[in-house]
Design an enzyme around this catalytic site. Structure first.
Site, PDB file in Angstrom:
ATOM      1  CB  SER A 164      29.789  24.003  31.491  1.00  0.00           C
ATOM      2  OG  SER A 164      29.234  24.680  32.608  1.00  0.00           O
TER       3      SER A 164
ATOM      4  CE  LYS B 148      21.798  18.709  36.140  1.00  0.00           C
ATOM      5  NZ  LYS B 148      20.649  19.550  35.808  1.00  0.00           N
TER       6      LYS B 148
ATOM      7  CB  ALA C 178      14.692  19.062  32.722  1.00  0.00           C
TER       8      ALA C 178
ATOM      9  CE1 TYR D 163      22.677  26.810  27.558  1.00  0.00           C
ATOM     10  CE2 TYR D 163      21.153  25.863  29.145  1.00  0.00           C
ATOM     11  CZ  TYR D 163      22.414  25.944  28.605  1.00  0.00           C
ATOM     12  OH  TYR D 163      23.416  25.157  29.100  1.00  0.00           O
TER      13      TYR D 163
HETATM   14  P1  ATR Z   1      16.386  15.454  31.047  1.00  0.00           P
HETATM   15  O1  ATR Z   1      16.848  14.637  32.220  1.00  0.00           O
HETATM   16  O2  ATR Z   1      17.337  16.544  30.648  1.00  0.00           O
HETATM   17  O3  ATR Z   1      14.999  15.955  31.222  1.00  0.00           O
HETATM   18  P2  ATR Z   1      15.758  13.088  29.508  1.00  0.00           P
HETATM   19  O4  ATR Z   1      15.515  12.324  30.743  1.00  0.00           O
HETATM   20  O5  ATR Z   1      16.578  12.437  28.431  1.00  0.00           O
HETATM   21  O6  ATR Z   1      16.449  14.491  29.771  1.00  0.00           O
HETATM   22  O7  ATR Z   1      14.337  13.515  28.901  1.00  0.00           O
HETATM   23  C1  ATR Z   1      14.204  14.005  27.626  1.00  0.00           C
HETATM   24  C2  ATR Z   1      12.737  14.346  27.382  1.00  0.00           C
HETATM   25  O8  ATR Z   1      12.620  14.781  26.015  1.00  0.00           O
HETATM   26  C3  ATR Z   1      11.815  13.142  27.522  1.00  0.00           C
HETATM   27  O9  ATR Z   1      10.580  13.582  28.041  1.00  0.00           O
HETATM   28  C4  ATR Z   1      11.666  12.669  26.077  1.00  0.00           C
HETATM   29  O10 ATR Z   1      10.459  11.985  25.821  1.00  0.00           O
HETATM   30  P3  ATR Z   1      10.348  10.360  26.019  1.00  0.00           P
HETATM   31  O11 ATR Z   1      10.217  10.146  27.503  1.00  0.00           O
HETATM   32  O12 ATR Z   1       9.147   9.979  25.279  1.00  0.00           O
HETATM   33  O13 ATR Z   1      11.644   9.797  25.481  1.00  0.00           O
HETATM   34  C5  ATR Z   1      11.655  13.983  25.346  1.00  0.00           C
HETATM   35  N1  ATR Z   1      12.020  13.823  23.929  1.00  0.00           N
HETATM   36  C6  ATR Z   1      13.258  13.638  23.426  1.00  0.00           C
HETATM   37  N2  ATR Z   1      13.209  13.544  22.076  1.00  0.00           N
HETATM   38  C7  ATR Z   1      11.903  13.665  21.706  1.00  0.00           C
HETATM   39  C8  ATR Z   1      11.190  13.661  20.457  1.00  0.00           C
HETATM   40  N3  ATR Z   1      11.830  13.497  19.299  1.00  0.00           N
HETATM   41  N4  ATR Z   1       9.841  13.828  20.491  1.00  0.00           N
HETATM   42  C9  ATR Z   1       9.196  14.007  21.661  1.00  0.00           C
HETATM   43  N5  ATR Z   1       9.809  14.023  22.880  1.00  0.00           N
HETATM   44  C10 ATR Z   1      11.137  13.850  22.907  1.00  0.00           C
END
Ligand code: ATR
Length: 279
Positions: free
Chosen positions: A15, A66, A131, A226
């Site tokens: 963090s 969260k 997010a 980031y």
């Molecule tokens: P956060 O709460 O930080 O937003 P999350 O809920 O795990 O994290 O969401 C991650 C996002 O990255 C999701 O939109 C995920 O897409 P899916 O809903 O289809 O899983 C996306 N994501 C992660 N890895 C991916 C990949 N290899 N290709 C495309 N999208 C990806």
């Protein structure tokens, strides 16, 4: 004085919040130490209960807590309720209030640092996780015209659209492929990556959700990732000659907003920015 302000997460070592929050506290001549609390999910309730004391000021909340803190605190702000996630807990008159400053922090980064005003603009958002919900909530509050939502899992984009669309701002889910993107991406004012694509140590560190030939030089790009600072997504905007913003700024402004609400002060943004720049 200790144990009054900090950040909870698991793991927590990575963090960056303590770095720029401590710089702000020192500048404000506030004697608190901004602490890093590594809290295992099984110990979350115990930790939250330890906040129930008069001297407690606030805690930043990061992964994986969260969502889970919501059931353990006394009240949540409208933004945290709509987004379904809390990233700050404040002590307000001995009650624990959960708030989400990821959305307002993103908008402040966009408008104050990058001078991009979302009102009446069209936005394309990649990702449908927590997010994404925060970013979309912020965009809607800032009165964007329309939001296009592109996610690998289309059903998740549909759920976000159903839950966050308003009578004034519609969120249109689209398929995650090149043909679908070609109909929208070149004509949108801003494109935001909220997925973990491009994140160092993440599932696909070398991948961008979009490539430069679909990006107009007039479109503003924003990546909430980031680490690294210049992600594969940002590189595609550089190739297109488009302007862009980086996720470190959203991290900074969510902290600025949180500290301002926690202490009822104006945060020393330049001091906090300098502490981040020195990393
Ligand atoms: P956060 O709460 O930080 O937003 P999350 O809920 O795990 O994290 O969401 C991650 C996002 O990255 C999701 O939109 C995920 O897409 P899916 O809903 O289809 O899983 C996306 N994501 C992660 N890895 C991916 C990949 N290899 N290709 C495309 N999208 C990806």
């Amino acid at each position: 004085m200790r144990n009054n302000i900090g950040v909870i997460g698991h793991p927590i070592n990575h963090s960056l919040s303590p770095v720029f929050q401590q710089a702000a506290l020192d500048y404000l001549d506030n004697k608190n130490i901004f602490e890093k609390w590594d809290v295992h999910p099984e110990k979350l309730e115990e930790k939250i209960n330890s906040f129930r004391k008069e001297s407690f000021i606030a805690s930043c909340v990061t992964l994986p807590h969260k969502q889970n803190v919501i059931a353990l605190i006394d009240d949540v702000s409208d933004s945290a309720k709509a987004i379904g996630a809390v990233n700050w807990i404040y002590n307000k008159n001995n009650k624990l209030l959960g708030d989400n400053t990821d959305s307002s922090g993103f908008i402040r980064s966009l408008t104050e640092k990058y001078k991009f005003l979302p009102k009446d603009k069209t936005a394309l958002v990649f990702g449908a996780g927590g997010a994404s919900r925060a970013i979309i909530y912020g965009l809607i509050k800032s009165r964007v015209k329309k939001i296009i939502l592109c996610n690998r899992n289309y059903d998740k984009a549909h759920i976000v659209s159903r839950e966050l669309s308003t009578s004034k701002v519609k969120i249109e889910p689209i398929l995650y492929n090149r043909d679908s993107l070609a109909n929208y991406a070149p004509y949108t004012d801003i494109i935001i990556n909220t997925t973990s694509l491009g994140m160092a140590g993440g599932p696909a560190p070398m991948t961008s959700p979009i490539t430069s030939e679909l990006i107009s030089s007039k479109t503003f790009g924003y990546d909430i990732v980031y680490s690294p600072l210049i992600t594969p997504f940002i590189k595609e905007f550089e190739k297109s000659g488009a302007e862009y913003g980086t996720g470190l700024s959203m991290l900074l402004y969510q902290g600025v907003e949180g500290l301002e609400k926690a202490l009822n002060i104006k945060a020393p943004i330049n001091v906090m920015q300098k502490a981040l720049d020195a990393l």
